[in-house]
Scaffold this motif. Structure first.
Motif, PDB file in Angstrom:
ATOM      1  N   GLU A 322       0.823  -1.209   0.000  1.00  0.00           N
ATOM      2  CA  GLU A 322       0.000   0.000   0.000  1.00  0.00           C
ATOM      3  C   GLU A 322       0.861   1.265   0.000  1.00  0.00           C
ATOM      4  O   GLU A 322       0.517   2.286  -0.598  1.00  0.00           O
ATOM      5  N   MET A 323       2.005   1.147   0.735  1.00  0.00           N
ATOM      6  CA  MET A 323       2.891   2.320   0.771  1.00  0.00           C
ATOM      7  C   MET A 323       3.488   2.615  -0.604  1.00  0.00           C
ATOM      8  O   MET A 323       3.708   3.772  -0.972  1.00  0.00           O
ATOM      9  N   GLU A 324       3.816   1.619  -1.385  1.00  0.00           N
ATOM     10  CA  GLU A 324       4.457   1.803  -2.688  1.00  0.00           C
ATOM     11  C   GLU A 324       3.464   2.146  -3.792  1.00  0.00           C
ATOM     12  O   GLU A 324       3.874   2.486  -4.900  1.00  0.00           O
ATOM     13  N   ARG A 325       2.210   2.063  -3.544  1.00  0.00           N
ATOM     14  CA  ARG A 325       1.210   2.418  -4.558  1.00  0.00           C
ATOM     15  C   ARG A 325       1.085   3.942  -4.673  1.00  0.00           C
ATOM     16  O   ARG A 325       1.273   4.670  -3.700  1.00  0.00           O
ATOM     17  N   GLY A 326       0.766   4.488  -5.905  1.00  0.00           N
ATOM     18  CA  GLY A 326       0.481   5.909  -6.071  1.00  0.00           C
ATOM     19  C   GLY A 326      -0.918   6.238  -5.605  1.00  0.00           C
ATOM     20  O   GLY A 326      -1.671   5.354  -5.166  1.00  0.00           O
ATOM     21  N   VAL A 327      -1.201   7.586  -5.750  1.00  0.00           N
ATOM     22  CA  VAL A 327      -2.560   7.979  -5.366  1.00  0.00           C
ATOM     23  C   VAL A 327      -3.568   7.295  -6.264  1.00  0.00           C
ATOM     24  O   VAL A 327      -4.628   6.856  -5.831  1.00  0.00           O
ATOM     25  N   PHE A 328      -3.229   7.247  -7.598  1.00  0.00           N
ATOM     26  CA  PHE A 328      -4.068   6.528  -8.554  1.00  0.00           C
ATOM     27  C   PHE A 328      -3.220   5.460  -9.217  1.00  0.00           C
ATOM     28  O   PHE A 328      -2.070   5.694  -9.572  1.00  0.00           O
ATOM     29  N   ASP A 329      -3.794   4.348  -9.448  1.00  0.00           N
ATOM     30  CA  ASP A 329      -3.101   3.291 -10.182  1.00  0.00           C
ATOM     31  C   ASP A 329      -3.071   3.646 -11.660  1.00  0.00           C
ATOM     32  O   ASP A 329      -4.064   4.144 -12.222  1.00  0.00           O
ATOM     33  N   ILE A 330      -1.897   3.414 -12.298  1.00  0.00           N
ATOM     34  CA  ILE A 330      -1.752   3.710 -13.719  1.00  0.00           C
ATOM     35  C   ILE A 330      -2.742   2.920 -14.545  1.00  0.00           C
ATOM     36  O   ILE A 330      -3.244   3.398 -15.575  1.00  0.00           O
ATOM     37  N   GLU A 331      -3.028   1.716 -14.111  1.00  0.00           N
ATOM     38  CA  GLU A 331      -4.009   0.914 -14.839  1.00  0.00           C
ATOM     39  C   GLU A 331      -5.370   1.560 -14.793  1.00  0.00           C
ATOM     40  O   GLU A 331      -6.122   1.573 -15.793  1.00  0.00           O
ATOM     41  N   ALA A 332      -5.720   2.130 -13.618  1.00  0.00           N
ATOM     42  CA  ALA A 332      -7.016   2.786 -13.503  1.00  0.00           C
ATOM     43  C   ALA A 332      -7.076   4.034 -14.381  1.00  0.00           C
ATOM     44  O   ALA A 332      -8.084   4.305 -15.054  1.00  0.00           O
ATOM     45  N   ILE A 333      -5.946   4.851 -14.391  1.00  0.00           N
ATOM     46  CA  ILE A 333      -5.905   6.063 -15.231  1.00  0.00           C
ATOM     47  C   ILE A 333      -5.974   5.692 -16.710  1.00  0.00           C
ATOM     48  O   ILE A 333      -6.686   6.323 -17.506  1.00  0.00           O
ATOM     49  N   LYS A 334      -5.192   4.677 -17.079  1.00  0.00           N
ATOM     50  CA  LYS A 334      -5.185   4.223 -18.475  1.00  0.00           C
ATOM     51  C   LYS A 334      -6.564   3.774 -18.908  1.00  0.00           C
ATOM     52  O   LYS A 334      -7.032   4.103 -20.007  1.00  0.00           O
ATOM     53  N   LYS A 335      -7.250   3.018 -18.041  1.00  0.00           N
ATOM     54  CA  LYS A 335      -8.591   2.542 -18.390  1.00  0.00           C
ATOM     55  C   LYS A 335      -9.565   3.700 -18.467  1.00  0.00           C
ATOM     56  O   LYS A 335     -10.408   3.789 -19.373  1.00  0.00           O
ATOM     57  N   ALA A 336      -9.430   4.669 -17.521  1.00  0.00           N
ATOM     58  CA  ALA A 336     -10.319   5.841 -17.550  1.00  0.00           C
ATOM     59  C   ALA A 336     -10.091   6.672 -18.816  1.00  0.00           C
ATOM     60  O   ALA A 336     -11.045   7.172 -19.440  1.00  0.00           O
ATOM     61  N   ASN A 337      -8.803   6.825 -19.210  1.00  0.00           N
ATOM     62  CA  ASN A 337      -8.484   7.588 -20.425  1.00  0.00           C
ATOM     63  C   ASN A 337      -9.044   6.888 -21.654  1.00  0.00           C
ATOM     64  O   ASN A 337      -9.610   7.539 -22.547  1.00  0.00           O
ATOM     65  N   ALA A 338      -8.880   5.581 -21.710  1.00  0.00           N
ATOM     66  CA  ALA A 338      -9.410   4.824 -22.854  1.00  0.00           C
ATOM     67  C   ALA A 338     -10.925   4.945 -22.902  1.00  0.00           C
ATOM     68  O   ALA A 338     -11.519   5.108 -23.981  1.00  0.00           O
ATOM     69  N   ASP A 339     -11.540   4.844 -21.721  1.00  0.00           N
ATOM     70  CA  ASP A 339     -13.009   4.967 -21.683  1.00  0.00           C
ATOM     71  C   ASP A 339     -13.434   6.366 -22.108  1.00  0.00           C
ATOM     72  O   ASP A 339     -14.459   6.535 -22.803  1.00  0.00           O
ATOM     73  N   LEU A 340     -12.666   7.399 -21.712  1.00  0.00           N
ATOM     74  CA  LEU A 340     -13.004   8.778 -22.082  1.00  0.00           C
ATOM     75  C   LEU A 340     -12.891   8.971 -23.593  1.00  0.00           C
ATOM     76  O   LEU A 340     -13.768   9.582 -24.232  1.00  0.00           O
ATOM     77  N   ILE A 341     -11.779   8.485 -24.182  1.00  0.00           N
ATOM     78  CA  ILE A 341     -11.592   8.588 -25.635  1.00  0.00           C
ATOM     79  C   ILE A 341     -12.704   7.872 -26.370  1.00  0.00           C
ATOM     80  O   ILE A 341     -13.272   8.378 -27.349  1.00  0.00           O
ATOM     81  N   ALA A 342     -13.017   6.678 -25.885  1.00  0.00           N
ATOM     82  CA  ALA A 342     -14.094   5.925 -26.524  1.00  0.00           C
ATOM     83  C   ALA A 342     -15.405   6.658 -26.417  1.00  0.00           C
ATOM     84  O   ALA A 342     -16.230   6.661 -27.351  1.00  0.00           O
ATOM     85  N   THR A 343     -15.603   7.327 -25.271  1.00  0.00           N
ATOM     86  CA  THR A 343     -16.857   8.081 -25.082  1.00  0.00           C
ATOM     87  C   THR A 343     -16.925   9.252 -26.062  1.00  0.00           C
ATOM     88  O   THR A 343     -17.971   9.513 -26.673  1.00  0.00           O
ATOM     89  N   ILE A 344     -15.788   9.979 -26.200  1.00  0.00           N
ATOM     90  CA  ILE A 344     -15.758  11.126 -27.126  1.00  0.00           C
ATOM     91  C   ILE A 344     -15.986  10.663 -28.551  1.00  0.00           C
ATOM     92  O   ILE A 344     -16.787  11.245 -29.293  1.00  0.00           O
ATOM     93  N   GLU A 345     -15.267   9.590 -28.924  1.00  0.00           N
ATOM     94  CA  GLU A 345     -15.426   9.076 -30.285  1.00  0.00           C
ATOM     95  C   GLU A 345     -16.844   8.610 -30.514  1.00  0.00           C
ATOM     96  O   GLU A 345     -17.437   8.822 -31.595  1.00  0.00           O
ATOM     97  N   GLU A 346     -17.434   7.973 -29.492  1.00  0.00           N
ATOM     98  CA  GLU A 346     -18.814   7.485 -29.612  1.00  0.00           C
ATOM     99  C   GLU A 346     -19.760   8.679 -29.739  1.00  0.00           C
ATOM    100  O   GLU A 346     -20.722   8.643 -30.529  1.00  0.00           O
ATOM    101  N   SER A 347     -19.469   9.777 -28.990  1.00  0.00           N
ATOM    102  CA  SER A 347     -20.328  10.980 -29.068  1.00  0.00           C
ATOM    103  C   SER A 347     -20.237  11.604 -30.453  1.00  0.00           C
ATOM    104  O   SER A 347     -21.261  12.029 -31.037  1.00  0.00           O
TER     105      SER A 347
END
Length: 397
Positions: A322-347
């Motif tokens: 837990e100490m070595e983890r960041g505030v946000f996990d890169i996997e979570a940010i990457k997935k959120a970014n991909a979901d955001l791009i997909a949302t924009i493209e879908e819009s």
């Protein structure tokens, strides 16, 4: 066992040795007729012959009964004593003490031993509870039983002495019967050889008026002779039974002697040994319980050390991760970014699709409007009056 009881048992040992060392005489096997007897024996036989009065039936019936008088007194005295005590008390006491001691078997002292199905069915106590309950009173039980055994030993010693006297008197009665039988046979021989033939001659020589009385006396004499013969036969049977009772008395006496010896050995040797073994059993049991408690404490310490080490490792891993983890996990940010791009493209795709659909719809609307105007214009040109009214409903371009 109490010290006083032990001293008393050791003191009785000499008495036990004395009574067990007594040798009983053997009975004489054969009858000695008067003609073959020595002078003193022949005199005793003649003395008993004189007790017979052939004219008195009572003397024949009671012939030989005087020999049993003293023996009967001894037997009655012993029977009176036997009536007032239980049968086999010494044997019961020995079984009691054996049962008490056997209750402390090694198997039952083992607290880890599982109860048998029979013990479970009958609701018997667990081995340790049973052990404690028994030991609370075992010393008192042993002291009571040793006192009882000492009392039985004294009674048996008394019985052995009484049996000695009974054996001697029975043997005297056996020898006395031999004298009475010899006297009876001698009297029968005298009657057959002398008295009855003489009486027959008297009957033959008697005058007619006295013949009936003389014949009756002869019949009475012969009947008395037959009674005496039957009495002698009964005495022979009695002597045979008496001879059989002698080994019976000896057997009972030997059993009593063996039992007295066993009781004394139990009191002097066995009971102290059992008490020592009991003390050892208790000490061993307590040592076993203490060792078990120490083992359980050590096992608990080892279990705690092992469990704490495992828990520390697991907790340290979790904390460090837990100490070595960041505030946000890169996997979570990457997935959120991909979901955001997909949302924009879908819009954008949806907007393009909507624009295309609206252009197509406008084209359709213009087409429909043109067709409607042409239809209305054609209707006005025919002048049927329908066109003016119908045309007013359509707006001009």
């Amino acid at each position: 066992m109490a010290e006083a009881v032990r001293r008393k048992a050791e003191e009785d040992l000499k008495q036990v040795e004395d009574v067990t060392a007594v040798l009983l005489p053997e009975p004489k096997a054969e009858l000695v007729p008067m003609k073959d007897a020595d002078a003193p024996t022949a005199a005793e036989i003649k003395k008993r012959m004189d007790e017979i009065d052939i004219t008195d039936s009572n003397s024949i019936i009671s012939f030989g009964s005087a020999a049993q008088a003293e023996l009967q007194q001894i037997s009655q005295s012993m029977l009176t004593d036997v009536r007032n005590k239980d049968v086999g008390p010494a044997g019961d006491s020995l079984r009691d003490i054996v049962t008490t001691i056997r209750g402390f078997s090694v198997g039952e002292l083992d607290v880890r031993r599982k109860r048998t199905w029979w013990e479970k069915l009958t609701g018997k106590m667990a081995p340790m509870a049973k052990f404690v309950a028994r030991y609370e009173d075992v010393q008192g039980q042993i002291d009571g039983i040793t006192d009882s055994l000492l009392g039985h030993e004294h009674k048996l010693l008394k019985d052995i002495k009484s049996l000695d006297l009974l054996y001697e008197k029975t043997l005297d009665f056996y020898d006395e019967l031999a004298l009475y039988i010899a006297a009876g046979e001698e009297k029968l021989a005298e009657l057959d050889a002398t008295t009855i033939p003489a009486k027959e001659k008297e009957v033959e020589a008697a005058p007619e008026e006295d013949g009936v009385m003389q014949a009756q006396e002869l019949r009475d004499l012969r009947a008395a002779r037959d009674d005496l013969e039957r009495r002698v036969h009964d005495l022979k049977l009695t002597r045979q039974v008496t001879m059989q009772s002698l080994p019976s008395i000896r057997l009972v006496q030997e059993n009593d002697k063996s039992l007295v010896t066993k009781i004394n050995s139990t009191l002097v040797n066995t009971v102290p040994l059992w008490e020592t073994q009991l003390a050892q059993a208790v000490t061993i049991q307590r040592s076993s319980e203490a060792a078990k408690a120490v083992r359980e404490a050590s096992d608990l310490t080892n279990e705690l050390l092992t469990a704490n080490a495992e828990n520390l490792r697991a907790a340290n891993k979790t904390v460090r991760e837990e100490m070595e983890r960041g505030v946000f996990d890169i996997e979570a940010i990457k997935k959120a970014n991909a979901d955001l791009i997909a949302t924009i493209e879908e819009s954008l795709q949806i907007a393009d699709e909507g624009k295309t659909k609206r252009a197509a719809a406008e084209e359709e609307l213009r087409k429909m409007e043109t067709e409607l105007r042409e239809t209305l214009a054609a209707a006005k040109a025919r002048g049927d009056g329908v066109g003016d009214t119908a045309g007013t409903a359509v707006p001009k371009a």
